[in-house]
Scaffold this active site. Structure first.
Site, PDB file in Angstrom:
ATOM      1  CE  LYS A 120      -7.286   2.009   0.730  1.00 20.74           C
ATOM      2  NZ  LYS A 120      -7.744   3.405   0.612  1.00 20.74           N
ATOM      3  CG  ASP A 227     -11.377  10.661   5.772  1.00 25.12           C
ATOM      4  OD1 ASP A 227     -11.311  11.530   6.672  1.00 25.12           O
ATOM      5  OD2 ASP A 227     -10.784   9.563   5.865  1.00 25.12           O
TER       6      ASP A 227
HETATM    7  P1  ADP Z   1      -6.441   4.098   4.569  1.00 26.04           P
HETATM    8  O1  ADP Z   1      -7.895   4.015   4.240  1.00 26.04           O
HETATM    9  O2  ADP Z   1      -5.997   2.883   5.260  1.00 26.04           O
HETATM   10  O3  ADP Z   1      -6.086   5.368   5.263  1.00 26.04           O
HETATM   11  P2  ADP Z   1      -4.993   5.118   2.224  1.00 26.04           P
HETATM   12  O4  ADP Z   1      -5.580   5.003   0.855  1.00 26.04           O
HETATM   13  O5  ADP Z   1      -5.048   6.466   2.851  1.00 26.04           O
HETATM   14  O6  ADP Z   1      -5.694   4.016   3.151  1.00 26.04           O
HETATM   15  O7  ADP Z   1      -3.503   4.590   2.144  1.00 26.04           O
HETATM   16  C1  ADP Z   1      -2.699   4.405   3.277  1.00 26.04           C
HETATM   17  C2  ADP Z   1      -1.253   4.773   2.970  1.00 26.04           C
HETATM   18  O8  ADP Z   1      -0.715   3.966   1.929  1.00 26.04           O
HETATM   19  C3  ADP Z   1      -1.106   6.176   2.462  1.00 26.04           C
HETATM   20  O9  ADP Z   1      -1.018   7.118   3.501  1.00 26.04           O
HETATM   21  C4  ADP Z   1       0.177   6.101   1.641  1.00 26.04           C
HETATM   22  O10 ADP Z   1       1.317   6.164   2.435  1.00 26.04           O
HETATM   23  C5  ADP Z   1       0.083   4.728   1.036  1.00 26.04           C
HETATM   24  N1  ADP Z   1      -0.541   4.786  -0.312  1.00 26.04           N
HETATM   25  C6  ADP Z   1      -1.856   4.725  -0.597  1.00 26.04           C
HETATM   26  N2  ADP Z   1      -2.092   4.815  -1.928  1.00 26.04           N
HETATM   27  C7  ADP Z   1      -0.897   4.963  -2.516  1.00 26.04           C
HETATM   28  C8  ADP Z   1      -0.453   5.117  -3.887  1.00 26.04           C
HETATM   29  N3  ADP Z   1      -1.306   5.129  -4.912  1.00 26.04           N
HETATM   30  N4  ADP Z   1       0.874   5.241  -4.115  1.00 26.04           N
HETATM   31  C9  ADP Z   1       1.751   5.236  -3.080  1.00 26.04           C
HETATM   32  N5  ADP Z   1       1.418   5.080  -1.789  1.00 26.04           N
HETATM   33  C10 ADP Z   1       0.107   4.945  -1.487  1.00 26.04           C
END
Ligand code: ADP
Ligand code: MN
Length: 294
Positions: A120, A227
């Protein structure tokens, strides 16, 4: 060009130069070439110039429109972070983008043991910055300059949260694998965001599992998500919810703790009622979360 493609075009010397930009992020936005030449003694001025131009071409650095100065771009920070992750044997290969969040881009990757993981990369301020170009023009340079720094802060915050949650075995959160700067490497889950899920076999159990995560986070790890919503819950094919996206977490001693926990719980309970017809009293749910464990 994709991150992986740019990454592979960079040499050890390129990364060494990028490191100089990363180390100076808080001091400068654009760094004058003259200043770089003074500090980067391992490159002669000619080599330095060629390398800077290469990095500009790859969109890793950006040249100032009028001055002889460069600044680090987000792609440059991504590549540098990947290099650190590779050198530390945390990530072996980076794959495709799997998610674009509000404040991040998520890539699939392989760790040293060939496990599928996600990386990420935080992009704090991306949306508000885009918005700012339309609404107001000045103040922009400042926002832009702190963009990378704020993304690094968010990365550190999310790693902290996951580390604490993992150390107390809080259920249904990703395992932290590593990370650096604005990058968080964690366990990959094949799932869909809850907001895309139209029906569930056992919605009550899924909600209960989410509340258990909130409860264990509160009592064991002593943190609050802050959140919680249908966008930050992934649901796997066997209907296991995974609570993601923790950088804004609060500790239970924060003055806003109670209010924030309440918001998180009421919000998710209401969503399960609207979407899946789950009949749980929000105040009862809050009581459940606030009941001590053991
Ligand atoms: P943001 O702060 O940008 O909202 P998120 O942590 O919510 O970041 O991640 C954005 C998207 O990425 C999630 O909605 C999901 O689709 C995907 N994602 C995030 N973490 C994972 C994970 N551990 N495994 C699979 N997909 C993930
Ligand atoms: Mn999110």
């Amino acid at each position: 060009m994709k991150i992986g493609e740019v990454y592979r075009k960079l040499t050890e010397d390129d990364f060494r130069l990028l490191r100089f930009f990363v180390d100076n992020l808080k001091r400068f936005e654009y760094i004058p070439v003259e200043y770089i030449a003074q500090r980067v003694r391992w490159l002669n001025p000619k080599e330095l110039d060629a390398r800077l131009r290469k990095l500009h071409k790859l969109k890793v650095l950006e040249r100032h429109p009028t001055m002889n100065a460069y600044r680090l771009k987000m792609l440059g920070l991504d590549c540098y972070a990947l290099k650190v992750l590779a050198d530390r044997n945390i990530v072996k290969a980076i794959g495709d983008i799997v998610g674009v969040g509000k404040e991040s881009d998520i890539y699939r990757a392989l760790d040293a043991q060939d496990r599928m993981v996600v990386v990420k990369f935080f992009r704090i301020g991306r949306t508000s910055f885009r918005h700012a170009t339309k609404v107001r023009d000045y103040g922009m340079a400042f926002e832009r300059g702190t963009w990378l720094v704020r993304s690094i802060v968010a990365g550190r915050r999310e790693r902290e949260a996951l580390k604490i949650l993992n150390s107390f075995n809080v259920p249904n959160v990703p395992k932290l694998i590593g990370g650096v700067l604005h990058a968080v490497v964690m366990e990959y889950f094949e799932g869909v965001e809850l907001y895309e899920v139209r029906s569930l076999e056992r919605p009550e159990e899924v909600l209960r599992a989410v509340l258990d995560t909130v409860r264990y986070a509160y009592w064991k790890a002593k943190i609050i998500h802050g959140d919680l919503s249908e966008y930050n819950i992934l649901v796997t094919s066997d209907e296991r919810p995974i609570v993601i996206d923790w950088p804004q977490y609060l500790t239970t001693v924060d003055p806003m703790a109670e209010q924030t926990l309440r918001r998180d719980v009421l919000y998710v309970v209401r969503f399960f009622r609207k979407r899946f017809d789950v009949n749980m009293d929000p105040e009862e749910a809050l009581k459940y979360v606030l009941s001590p464990i053991e």
